[in-house]
Write a protein that holds these residues in place. Structure first.
Motif, short mmCIF file in Angstrom:
data_model
loop_
_atom_site.label_atom_id
_atom_site.label_comp_id
_atom_site.label_asym_id
_atom_site.label_seq_id
_atom_site.Cartn_x
_atom_site.Cartn_y
_atom_site.Cartn_z
N SER A 299 -3.83 -2.70 17.51
CA SER A 299 -4.43 -3.80 18.28
C SER A 299 -3.89 -5.14 17.78
CB SER A 299 -5.95 -3.77 18.17
OG SER A 299 -6.36 -4.04 16.84
N ILE A 300 -3.29 -5.14 16.59
CA ILE A 300 -2.71 -6.36 16.02
C ILE A 300 -1.20 -6.38 16.24
CG2 ILE A 300 -2.31 -7.63 13.88
CD1 ILE A 300 -4.93 -6.44 12.83
N PHE A 301 -0.53 -5.23 16.04
CA PHE A 301 0.92 -5.17 16.13
C PHE A 301 1.36 -4.59 17.47
CE2 PHE A 301 -0.16 -4.95 11.64
CZ PHE A 301 0.61 -5.98 11.14
N ARG A 302 2.49 -5.05 17.97
CA ARG A 302 3.01 -4.57 19.25
C ARG A 302 3.68 -3.22 19.14
NH1 ARG A 302 6.83 -8.38 22.09
NH2 ARG A 302 7.99 -7.98 20.20
N ARG A 303 4.25 -2.93 18.00
CA ARG A 303 4.96 -1.66 17.82
C ARG A 303 4.94 -1.27 16.35
NH1 ARG A 303 8.94 -5.39 19.51
NH2 ARG A 303 9.98 -6.29 17.72
N LYS A 304 5.21 0.01 16.12
CA LYS A 304 5.26 0.51 14.76
C LYS A 304 6.53 0.03 14.08
CE LYS A 304 2.50 4.58 15.56
NZ LYS A 304 2.39 6.03 15.45
N PRO A 305 6.55 -0.07 12.75
CA PRO A 305 7.77 -0.49 12.05
C PRO A 305 8.90 0.51 12.27
CG PRO A 305 5.92 -0.26 10.52
CD PRO A 305 5.45 0.20 11.85
N LEU A 306 10.11 0.02 12.12
CA LEU A 306 11.27 0.90 12.23
C LEU A 306 11.27 1.93 11.11
CD1 LEU A 306 14.13 -1.68 12.89
CD2 LEU A 306 13.19 -0.05 14.51
N ALA A 307 11.72 3.12 11.43
CA ALA A 307 11.88 4.14 10.40
C ALA A 307 12.92 3.64 9.39
CB ALA A 307 12.34 5.45 11.03
N HIS B 24 0.85 -1.18 0.00
CA HIS B 24 0.00 0.00 0.00
C HIS B 24 0.89 1.23 0.00
CE1 HIS B 24 -3.67 -2.29 0.84
NE2 HIS B 24 -2.86 -3.09 1.52
N GLY B 25 0.38 2.31 -0.55
CA GLY B 25 1.18 3.53 -0.54
C GLY B 25 0.45 4.71 -1.14
N THR B 26 1.04 5.85 -0.97
CA THR B 26 0.53 7.06 -1.60
C THR B 26 0.93 7.04 -3.07
OG1 THR B 26 2.55 8.28 -1.14
CG2 THR B 26 0.82 8.35 0.56
N LYS B 27 0.42 8.00 -3.81
CA LYS B 27 0.77 8.08 -5.22
C LYS B 27 2.29 8.26 -5.39
CE LYS B 27 -1.43 9.84 -9.32
NZ LYS B 27 -2.48 10.72 -9.84
N ALA B 28 2.88 9.08 -4.52
CA ALA B 28 4.33 9.31 -4.59
C ALA B 28 5.11 8.03 -4.27
CB ALA B 28 4.72 10.42 -3.63
N GLU B 29 4.64 7.26 -3.30
CA GLU B 29 5.32 6.01 -2.94
C GLU B 29 5.22 4.99 -4.06
OE1 GLU B 29 4.83 6.23 1.89
OE2 GLU B 29 3.17 5.46 0.69
N TRP B 30 4.04 4.87 -4.68
CA TRP B 30 3.89 3.95 -5.80
C TRP B 30 4.77 4.39 -6.97
CZ3 TRP B 30 2.30 -0.76 -5.47
CH2 TRP B 30 1.33 -1.15 -4.55
N ARG B 31 4.83 5.72 -7.21
CA ARG B 31 5.67 6.24 -8.30
C ARG B 31 7.14 5.87 -8.05
NH1 ARG B 31 5.01 10.01 -12.15
NH2 ARG B 31 3.12 10.83 -11.22
N PRO C 60 -4.25 2.19 -1.11
CA PRO C 60 -3.67 3.40 -0.51
C PRO C 60 -2.89 3.10 0.75
CG PRO C 60 -5.96 3.22 0.11
CD PRO C 60 -5.66 2.08 -0.85
N GLN C 61 -2.16 4.11 1.21
CA GLN C 61 -1.43 4.00 2.48
C GLN C 61 -2.43 3.69 3.58
OE1 GLN C 61 1.95 4.26 2.86
NE2 GLN C 61 1.55 3.55 4.90
N GLU C 62 -2.10 2.75 4.44
CA GLU C 62 -2.99 2.36 5.52
C GLU C 62 -2.34 2.67 6.86
OE1 GLU C 62 -3.73 -1.80 4.90
OE2 GLU C 62 -5.42 -1.38 3.59
N GLU C 63 -3.19 3.00 7.81
CA GLU C 63 -2.71 3.18 9.18
C GLU C 63 -2.44 1.81 9.78
OE1 GLU C 63 -2.03 6.04 10.82
OE2 GLU C 63 -2.41 6.99 8.88
N ILE C 64 -1.51 1.75 10.69
CA ILE C 64 -1.16 0.50 11.35
C ILE C 64 -2.16 0.24 12.47
CG2 ILE C 64 0.59 -0.68 12.73
CD1 ILE C 64 2.66 0.99 11.19
#
Length: 131
Positions: free
Chosen positions: A117-125, A72-79, A110-114
Motif C-alpha cells: 500500500s506504500i510501494f508501487r512495486r517489489k524491489p528488483l531481485a 532487517h533480515g533473517t539470521k542467515a542474512e544478518w550473518r 527481522p525480515q519484514e514483508e513489503i
C-alpha cells in the motif's frame, strides 16, 4: 580503510567492556523484541532487549546505529552481512559474541514483508541489481 593500532585498541576495549556488562544472557530463539516488551534507547534507536549493548559496542564503533535500525533480515542474512564486514571492512572476530548478536538482530530487526500500500512495486531481485 586502514586500521591504526589506536583504533584497534579502542575497538577491542569497547568490545570487551560491553561483553562483560551484558545485563542478561541472550538465549537463542527466546527473544521477544516487541516495542511493548522493551523500550527503545533514545540515543541510539536500538530496542533495549537483551544483547543490545553488545550490538551497540560492536556495531557503532564503525557506523551509526541507524544503519542497524533501517535494515532487517533473517539470521542467515544478518550473518552474511556481518561476515562481509569481517572479510572486507576490518571488523574484528566476534568469537563468542556471534550468537547473541545474531539472535538480537534477527529477532529485533527481522525480515519484514513489503507493504504494497506504500510501494508501487517489489524491489528488483538481486540478479537484476547493479553490482
Amino acid at each position: 580503510m586502514k586500521i591504526t593500532p589506536l583504533r584497534k585498541f579502542i575497538r577491542t576495549t569497547v568490545f570487551l567492556c560491553l561483553s562483560l556488562h551484558l545485563s542478561e544472557p541472550v538465549k537463542a530463539n527466546t527473544l521477544d523484541c516487541s516495542r511493548t516488551q522493551y523500550a527503545t534507547d533514545k540515543t541510539t534507536g536500538l530496542v533495549k532487549a537483551p544483547g543490545w549493548q553488545l550490538v551497540l559496542g560492536n556495531c557503532s564503533a564503525c557506523h551509526s546505529t541507524k544503519l542497524i535500525t533501517q535494515n532487517h533480515g533473517t539470521k542467515a542474512e544478518w550473518r552474511e552481512t556481518i561476515q562481509w564486514m569481517i572479510n572486507t571492512q576490518g571488523l574484528w572476530d566476534l568469537s563468542d559474541a556471534w550468537e547473541p548478536i545474531l539472535t538480537y538482530l534477527s529477532q529485533c530487526y527481522p525480515q519484514e514483508e513489503i507493504d504494497m500500500s506504500i510501494f508501487r512495486r517489489k524491489p528488483l531481485a538481486s540478479l537484476y541489481q547493479p553490482k
